[in-house]
Write an enzyme that holds these catalytic residues in place. Structure first.
Site, PDB file in Angstrom:
ATOM      1  N   HIS A 307     -30.094 -42.330 -21.069  1.00  0.00           N
ATOM      2  CA  HIS A 307     -31.215 -42.123 -20.146  1.00  0.00           C
ATOM      3  C   HIS A 307     -30.682 -42.275 -18.740  1.00  0.00           C
ATOM      4  O   HIS A 307     -29.818 -43.117 -18.493  1.00  0.00           O
ATOM      5  CB  HIS A 307     -32.314 -43.163 -20.414  1.00  0.00           C
ATOM      6  N   ASP A 364     -37.443 -40.638 -27.135  1.00  0.00           N
ATOM      7  CA  ASP A 364     -37.485 -39.484 -28.042  1.00  0.00           C
ATOM      8  C   ASP A 364     -36.861 -39.770 -29.399  1.00  0.00           C
ATOM      9  O   ASP A 364     -37.079 -39.028 -30.348  1.00  0.00           O
ATOM     10  CB  ASP A 364     -36.763 -38.294 -27.401  1.00  0.00           C
TER      11      ASP A 364
END
Ligand code: ACO
Length: 429
Positions: A307, A364
């Site tokens: 991320h 996700d």
């Protein structure tokens, strides 16, 4: 401590103000840099660049903190409905009972789609990408409501635009699925909650009303709450950039849908499941894929890992991981993909490549498994993300107007040819 940053350039010193946010994060305000020095800054991907001051969402990537309007995500995820969360993000406060009633009423009122808009679905191929349809339809909704095409950032105009988008995005999403499945559209049912109504529009059939189990409804609510905002990510920044030209809310969020589509952003939830399915079908050990992701000459990446902001853990993935376990247990479901996901997580967390680069499972990684348990088909996952992210996009669009943000217009360093003279066609080789 000095509240100025001093820059020395070509022997000359320049001072720039340091500003501090309410959580102690600091920035150097270089608004006058180019005017004063002739220099620009280079920050590809904007990893060090603040583009705005915002009151909406706070993220501390190092500590794994996410707060909506000051409320920790753990607290909101545990207690709030998506509708309450959307209100909080849009208006800055949790709604009172009256405000919630009126907001929910507006969402119910705006759920149906205009008959002429409905006709547009019939001209599309059944395998058309859902995100393309969603983006186009959101833009098209504005054609049927010319009164809200003007920029409204407060009062009834804003309330109507926000409620209309939050509600219609759900109807459009469900109908995209029905169209692709060759099934008749289900009209919204005003007696149902936001999530139950979406599930009804997705899964009810003429002779069989879909009644979701409380577990499924709760899981969907959680998914939407966790996706409701995430400060200046790729799609939200897109909404702000488009809105900064004073484009209307509908075209701005429609651009946000397009930005979300990519596999490095919202498309990752689909890519995670595709990757887990591929690992399962190949019969190869998980470590083969880990090694592929680590190989310098291989562009393969483990989807759902890493991320830009979270360099420790993504708090949303921790909440989701637990929710996935609970949902599968309560529904008495087994999912072999979850076993692969768990093995992948365990092995990467112990691997120095992933440790050194601070690569952890992101939101996700588990959201795809949750959506599978709810019964959402794979090609709809990113659409689900878009429904969830709508409050954040709308709130950021409004804020940029309230703050009178200048039009977004970055600079570049030109690396092409210097001046050349036109070469007539016959002389070109
Ligand atoms: N698998 C393997 N290696 C990775 C991964 C991954 N998923 N992500 C990053 N890396 C490596 C890079 O190869 C790079 O290695 P290097 O230093 O040896 O060159 C290093 O980690 C840093 O990677 P960057 O690409 O610079 O990180 P950036 O912050 O630009 O990208 C991103 C973040 C896009 C999320 C990236 O980690 C990625 O592609 N992840 C997979 C896609 C994904 O899950 N996206 C969803 C993000 S969450 C969201 O949008 C809701």
């Amino acid at each position: 401590m000095s509240d100025k940053a001093v820059l020395t350039l070509e022997g000359k010193q320049y001072e720039y103000d340091i500003h501090t946010g309410s959580e102690g994060e600091r920035c150097i305000d270089i608004t006058n840099l180019r005017k004063e020095t002739g220099y620009i800054t280079m920050d590809e991907g904007f990893g060090n660049t603040g583009s705005c001051y915002s009151d909406i969402t706070f993220v501390d990537g190092a500590k794994g903190i996410l707060k909506y309007r000051g409320y920790p995500i753990e607290d909101i995820a545990e207690n709030a409905t998506f509708v309450e969360t959307a209100y909080l993000i849009l208006y800055g406060e949790l709604p009172t009972a009256d405000q919630l009633r009126s907001f929910s009423g507006a969402l119910k009122e705006h759920a149906p789609l205009h008959t002429n808009l409905k006709h547009h679905f019939s001209g599309l191929p059944s395998d058309a990408p859902p995100m393309a349809i969603l983006s186009a339809m959101l833009n098209m909704v504005s054609c049927f409501h010319p009164d809200i095409l003007e920029v409204h950032t407060s009062g009834k105009g804003f309330d109507k635009s926000a409620a209309l988008l939050l509600s219609k995005v759900r109807t459009i999403a469900a109908w995209v699925f029905r169209m692709a499945a060759g099934k008749a559209f289900n009209d919204p049912n005003p007696n149902l909650s936001y999530c139950a109504n979406f599930l009804h529009m997705m899964f009810s059939d003429p002779y069989q009303e879909y009644i979701p189990s409380p577990v499924i409804e709760k899981a969907l609510n959680l998914f939407l709450v966790l996706h409701a905002d995430h400060e200046q990510n790729c799609s939200t920044s897109t909404v702000r950039v488009v809105g900064s030209s004073r484009a209307n809310l509908f075209s701005s969020v429609s651009a946000g849908v397009c930005a979300l589509w990519g596999p490095l952003h919202g498309g990752a939830n689909t890519a995670v499941i595709q990757m887990l399915e591929e690992i399962q079908a190949s019969g190869r050990p998980v470590t083969d894929y880990i090694n592929m992701a680590k190989a310098k000459n291989n562009t393969f990446r483990l989807m759902g890992f890493g991320h830009r902001v979270y360099k420790n853990f993504d708090p949303r993935s921790i909440i989701l991981k637990k929710a996935v376990d609970d949902v599968l247990q309560e529904l008495n479901m087994q999912d072999p993909l979850l076993d692969i996901a768990r093995e992948l997580e365990e092995k990467t967390l112990a691997d120095s490549y992933f440790k050194e680069r601070n690569l952890y499972p992101n939101v996700d990684f588990y959201s795809g498994i949750l959506l599978r348990a709810i019964g959402i088909p794979l090609n709809m996952y990113t659409v689900m993300f878009a429904i969830g992210r709508m409050p954040g996009w709308i709130a950021n669009w409004r804020e940029l107007h309230d703050h009178k943000q200048r039009i977004s217009r970055p600079r570049q360093i030109f690396t092409g040819s210097n001046t050349r003279s036109y070469i007539p066609l016959e002389k070109r080789t």
